[in-house]
Structures are given as structure tokens and as C-alpha cells.
Design a protein around this motif. Structure first.
Motif, PDB file in Angstrom:
ATOM      1  N   GLY A 156     -94.788  13.889 -14.338  1.00 12.41           N
ATOM      2  CA  GLY A 156     -94.260  14.079 -15.684  1.00 12.41           C
ATOM      3  C   GLY A 156     -94.771  15.359 -16.311  1.00 12.41           C
ATOM      4  N   PHE A 157     -96.073  15.644 -16.117  1.00 10.04           N
ATOM      5  CA  PHE A 157     -96.640  16.892 -16.637  1.00 10.04           C
ATOM      6  C   PHE A 157     -95.915  18.099 -16.056  1.00 10.04           C
TER       7      PHE A 157
ATOM      8  N   ALA B 145     -92.855  18.391 -14.703  1.00 10.97           N
ATOM      9  CA  ALA B 145     -91.484  18.585 -15.176  1.00 10.97           C
ATOM     10  C   ALA B 145     -91.470  18.953 -16.655  1.00 10.97           C
ATOM     11  N   GLY B 146     -92.408  18.374 -17.421  1.00 10.22           N
ATOM     12  CA  GLY B 146     -92.454  18.694 -18.841  1.00 10.22           C
ATOM     13  C   GLY B 146     -92.739  20.159 -19.079  1.00 10.22           C
ATOM     14  N   LYS B 147     -93.760  20.674 -18.347  1.00  6.28           N
ATOM     15  CA  LYS B 147     -94.100  22.088 -18.525  1.00  6.28           C
ATOM     16  C   LYS B 147     -92.981  22.977 -18.007  1.00  6.28           C
TER      17      LYS B 147
ATOM     18  N   CYS C 125     -89.816  22.319 -18.278  1.00  4.73           N
ATOM     19  CA  CYS C 125     -88.828  22.371 -19.360  1.00  4.73           C
ATOM     20  C   CYS C 125     -89.284  23.349 -20.439  1.00  4.73           C
ATOM     21  N   GLU C 126     -90.590  23.324 -20.738  1.00  7.04           N
ATOM     22  CA  GLU C 126     -91.125  24.227 -21.760  1.00  7.04           C
ATOM     23  C   GLU C 126     -90.895  25.678 -21.338  1.00  7.04           C
TER      24      GLU C 126
END
Lengths: 237, 83, 282
Positions: B34-35, B37-39, B41-42
Motif C-alpha cells: 500500500g505504501f 502504490a500510494g507514493k 500515486c503521489e
């Protein structure tokens, strides 16, 4: 028969007790971010409160799944002559849904919070942020849907008379329940950062939604391993 | 409830252990991926023109983060089918 | 709730083995394929510069997927794989959505029954504010008793079949793109040397087994992601409907699990298909 009722009541308590942890924290997080945004943009209060309630409603889904299973367990009436091993199946079902909804509840709160943050910064983006938030939260619920599936299977199948099988079933429930925590939170983290990015750069929403959905799908892989192991333990062993 | 002895007990605990192994083993990779993919996206929000590179790196990073999840899967399957 | 634990498999004896198959799965798969082919034939007949409604629907899907495939695979290979990607997407989407049909009938039946009750018909009785019982002699009772349609994607066989097909296509593409030698080298990882005598003890390489297992687990998770979501969603609708005996409440659930989860999962499956093919390119 009393033993089965004992187990079903215990399982009902575990299901709703554990299952409401995640959603409660998640919804609180959304409300916290909404209050923070209100402090910055008091004029946008109508929009903020409307979107907050939508986000909290979707986050609540995980706790509602736990509630459904808990109600089925509370009103479970054992048939005459039913094997007492059914009690372990019920306990396992309660553990699966209780533990399994913690992650989805927490994960649903994260994108909601970052959506509030985005609206607080630029209230005119509230429409696309809301859509983005709902897509992210809905995909996050996948882990709790898997937990609910396993839990309902455990509730409806006939118990085996083999004690080894009973251990396998409890293991299956724990595998799905524990295994859904991490991917739920992880999916929430993906959606949170995607929401923040959309808030800053609304024109790239299509690209960001696409990447977010792929990222979440890959994040769920370990959840799917848990589902597979759990189904093997329930049906194959 | 009849008594459980010897080989049966080992088998039973191995099956329970398989469930716990897969369950606990899935927590870490889930959050870790999750970390990633989240970063990603950022980063994509800042540099949309590099979307191919970022997406490819994200998928590779997630595949490697998932390794421990695959270890858990292997251990769980060994506990179920071999022990 | 009785239909949950029941497995109805038909059996067929072939070459001395007994094979079991799910009848409704096969029938529904053929129906979905027939609908898609019919829609394609109808659209193909009167293709126009000014698109008709059905043509613009197809154009929307194709343009959307074209952008994704071309940006991931490049112009030449992207266009080559576009028909496959479109077919996979439309098949899964229609498969996920087809179970909505009986529920629409049920919803309208419920609405008619509720309004009949309002005008004093004694064929309908409300047992609580959400629950209603309909006399089977009423003309609209067939709407409520409409048989369940099962999604083909609800069965693991369909999903595994699709994902194994994608696995074979992606790896064939990888072999043709890189040559068999480079393709096999890809399994060795970067650490293990592939020259000289090292070639002959390749089976000692731990990365080999990790990579092979990674490919297998990719395929399995590809299938189970679709299966778990569709199966779980269908199960929730059945359970909730049977708990409250309602024809109106499940519509909201259906909008989420049927329409929304259906399109998201079809999209995820398609995107991962493109990703797995693109991974073989490098």
C-alpha cells in the motif's frame, strides 16, 4: 446443544466487538479531517459535511458486514442432534469477520480524510474528489467482502466429525481474518495518496484513478493468498 | 469429545498453524505494498509525463514487497500438504 | 439461504474418467458470448460516421482501452493486442452484469405489489414495512418469483480459464519477443551467472523457483480476485434478501455489488492483463 449456543454467543460478541474497531477509527479520522478543513474554509461547510457523511457511510460498510454476521450468530438455533463441532465453525466465522473488517474500516477512513483535506484546500474540486474517494473506498472494501464470504461459508456448511478438520476450520477462519487486516490498510494508504494527488492536480484524475486501481489490485494479492489458503483449509483438508 | 493423540495432534496443530502463518504473514506485505502504490500515486500527481516509468517501478516494487507474503504462502501450503 | 451450501454438479463419463461440470455456468457463458456476438453483428451492419447509440457505446469502450494499451505496450503491439483486451473486458463486464436482470424484474414486481396493496388489493400482505407476501395467483407474481441468473464469473472455473489463457498468451509473446534463450535467462535473476559451467547447475538457483512460483501465484491471484469479489457480492445479496424477505432493500446492494463492483473488477482484470503482457516485453 447448549455448547453450540455458548459458542455462537461468544462468536457474535467477537464478530461485532472486533469488527467495529476499524470502522470507528476510520470514521473518526474522516470527521477529524473534516473539522480541520472547516477551520480553514468555514464557507464550504455544506459541501464538507455532505461529503463527510457519504465517506463515513461507505466506511461503515465494514462494520455493517460484521453486524450482519453477528445477528445471524445471535439468533442461531442449533438443530437437534447437531454435532458440537459446529460450535467451532461458528467461532471461526465470528473471528474471520471480526478480524477481517478491522483493516477495511481503517483503510476506508484514510481516503475519506485526505478527501476532506483536498476540499478544505480547494472547495471547487469537491465533485471529482468525492468520486475518487468513493472508488478508492469501494475497492478497499474488497478485503472485508472476502472475510464476509469465508464467514458465511463457515456458517452454512455442515460440520465434520473429525477433530483434525475442526482445527483446520479454525485455522481457515484465522487465516482470512488476520490476512485481511494488512491489505485493507494498504488499500486505504493507496487511495489516500491518490486522493491527495487529485486534490493538487485535478486534471490528471483519469491517470491517477487508473494507477490507484491497479495499485490496490496488486496490494490485495496477499489477501487473495489468505482466501485461497482459507478455502483449502475449509474444503480440501 | 474423544481424545486426540500423537500423529493426529501434530496434523491438527499443523493445519491451525498454516492458517495463522498465512494470516499474520499477509499483514506486513499488505501495508507495505500500500505504501508503494500510494507514493507512486503521489509521484504521478507531480510528474504525470513519467507515468510509464512510475507505474513500472511501482509494479516491480510491489512484486518484491510481496516476497514475504509468498514465503508465508509456501509455508502454509507445506504445513497443509506435506506435514 | 438454502441455496448456499448446495453444489449442483452434473457428471459426464469420458475415457473411463468421470468429469463434473456446472450446467448453469456453461449455459450462461454461451448466452453471454451470444449476446456479445449479436451486438457486434448488429453494430457492424450499419456502421456510420454519425454513430448510433450502440455504436457509440462500443466506440467509447474501444477508445478507452486503446489509450491504455497503446500507452503501455507501444503503438504496434498495443494495436495487436487491442482486440483481445476488448474481448476480455466486454466478456467479463457482461458476465458480471447479467445477474442484475432478474433483480430488476423483482424490483418492478415489488413496486407493482406495493402499489397494488395501496389500492386495497387483498393479494398482497405487508408483514412489516419492508416485507411483503404476494399471492401466487396475482399476475405480477412471476416477476417476483423470477429464477436466479448466475454470473459465469461466479465460478472459479471461468476465472481460472481466463487467467490461464492470459498466462499462455503473455508467455508466448515473451518468447517471440525475446527469443527462447533470453526468455529462460529472465527466470535466473540478476545474481546467478548464466555463463560457462553455471548453466548446467541452474537447478540449484533459488531465484529460479521463486520466479516460477511468482508467475503461478500471479495467475492464481488474477483469477481469485475476480472470483472472490463476484462470489462474495452475490452471496451478500442472497443472505440479506433472505434475512429480510424484501424485494426493495437489495436494490441498493445490487447497485453497489452488481453495477459498481462489476465494472471495477472487469477493469482491474483487464488492466492486469495488459500489465502481465507488458512485463514480458522487457
Amino acid at each position: 446443544m447448549e455448547t453450540i449456543t455458548l459458542f455462537s454467543i461468544l462468536a457474535a460478541g467477537l464478530a461485532i466487538g472486533l469488527g467495529s474497531i476499524g470502522s470507528a477509527i476510520g470514521e473518526g479520522f474522516i470527521a477529524m479531517k473534516a473539522v480541520e478543513a472547516l477551520g480553514r474554509q468555514p464557507n464550504a461547510s455544506g459541501k464538507l459535511i455532505r461529503v463527510m457523511i457519504v465517506g463515513q457511510a461507505v466506511t461503515e460498510a465494514a462494520a455493517i458486514f460484521a453486524l450482519v454476521v453477528s445477528l445471524i450468530l445471535v439468533f442461531y438455533t442449533p438443530e437437534a442432534g447437531e454435532s458440537i463441532y459446529k460450535g467451532y465453525y461458528l467461532l471461526s466465522a465470528g473471528l474471520a469477520i471480526g478480524l477481517g473488517t478491522i483493516g477495511a474500516g481503517l483503510g476506508g477512513g484514510l481516503p475519506g480524510g485526505s478527501c476532506m483535506e483536498g476540499i478544505g484546500r480547494q472547495p471547487e474540486n469537491s465533485d471529482i474528489l468525492t468520486i475518487q474517494m468513493i472508488v478508492g473506498q469501494a475497492v478497499t472494501q474488497t478485503s472485508s467482502i472476502f472475510a464476509l464470504t469465508v464467514s458465511l461459508i463457515l456458517l452454512s456448511i455442515d460440520p465434520s466429525n473429525d477433530i483434525v478438520k475442526v482445527f483446520a476450520v479454525v485455522g481457515g477462519g484465522l487465516a482470512m481474518g488476520l490476512g485481511a487486516i494488512g491489505p485493507g490498510i494498504g488499500d486505504g494508504l493507496v487511495a489516500k495518496n491518490a486522493n491527495l494527488a487529485v486534490g493538487k492536480n485535478p486534471r490528471q484524475m483519469g491517470l491517477l484513478t487508473r494507477t490507484m486501481v491497479i495499485g490496490q489490485a496488486i496490494t490485495e494479492t496477499t489477501d487473495i493468498y489468505s482466501l485461497v489458503v482459507s478455502l483449502i483449509l475449509i474444503f480440501v483438508v | 469429545m474423544e481424545a486426540i493423540t500423537g500423529q493426529e495432534l501434530i496434523r491438527a496443530v499443523a493445519l491451525l498453524g498454516a492458517g495463522i502463518a498465512m494470516g499474520l504473514g499477509a499483514i506486513g506485505p499488505g501495508i507495505g505494498e500500500g505504501f508503494v502504490a500510494g507514493k507512486a500515486c503521489e509521484a504521478l500527481g507531480k510528474r504525470p509525463d513519467q507515468s510509464q516509468l512510475i507505474t513500472r517501478t511501482m509494479i516491480i516494487g510491489q512484486a518484491i514487497s510481496e516476497t514475504t507474503g509468498i514465503y508465508s504462502l509456501i509455508v502454509a501450503l507445506i504445513l497443509i500438504f506435506v506435514v | 439461504m438454502d441455496e448456499l451450501g448446495v453444489v449442483n454438479l452434473a457428471e459426464i463419463a469420458l475415457f473411463g474418467h468421470v468429469f463434473s461440470y456446472h450446467k448453469s455456468m456453461i449455459i450462461m457463458t454461451w448466452i453471454v458470448m451470444a449476446i456479445l456476438v449479436l451486438m457486434a453483428i448488429i453494430t457492424r451492419r450499419k456502421i456510420n460516421i454519425i454513430p448510433s447509440r450502440i455504436q457509440s457505446l462500443f466506440e467509447l469502450i474501444i477508445e478507452f482501452l486503446d489509450e491504455i494499451t497503446v500507452s503501455t505496450l507501444g503503438k504496434k503491439d498495443g494495436r495487436k493486442f487491442l482486440p483481445l483486451i476488448c474481448a476480455v473486458f466486454m466478456f467479463i463486464l457482461l458476465s458480471n452484469w447479467i445477474s442484475i436482470l432478474p433483480n430488476i424484474f423483482r424490483f418492478f414486481g415489488g413496486v407493482i405489489a406495493a402499489s397494488a396493496n395501496l389500492f386495497g388489493s387483498d393479494l398482497v400482505t405487508f408483514t412489516s414495512w419492508v416485507t411483503l407476501d404476494v399471492d401466487p395467483s396475482a399476475w405480477y407474481s412471476f416477476l417476483i418469483k423470477f429464477p436466479n441468473i448466475e454470473e459465469p464469473t461466479k465460478f472459479i472455473a471461468t476465472d481460472l480459464g481466463l487467467s490461464i489463457m492470459i498466462l499462455i498468451i503473455a508467455h508466448t509473446y515473451g518468447i517471440r519477443q525475446n527469443g527462447i534463450g533470453n526468455y529462460l535467462k529472465g527466470y535466473m535473476g540478476d545474481v546467478w551467472p548464466t555463463t560457462g559451467l553455471w548453466k548446467f547447475i541452474f537447478f540449484l538457483n533459488p531465484f529460479l523457483y521463486m520466479n516460477i512460483l511468482g508467475e503461478i501465484s500471479n495467475t492464481v491471484s488474477h483469477a481469485f480476485r475476480l472470483f472472490g469479489n463476484i462470489f462474495g457480492g452475490g452471496m451478500i445479496i442472497v443472505i440479506v434478501s433472505s434475512l429480510i424477505h424484501s424485494v426493495i432493500i437489495p436494490v441498493g446492494l445490487l447497485a453497489f455489488f452488481g453495477l459498481f463492483a462489476g465494472i471495477v473488477q472487469a477493469f482491474v482484470f483487464t488492466m492486469l492483463t495488459v500489465t502481465y503482457i507488458a512485463q514480458q516485453k522487457a
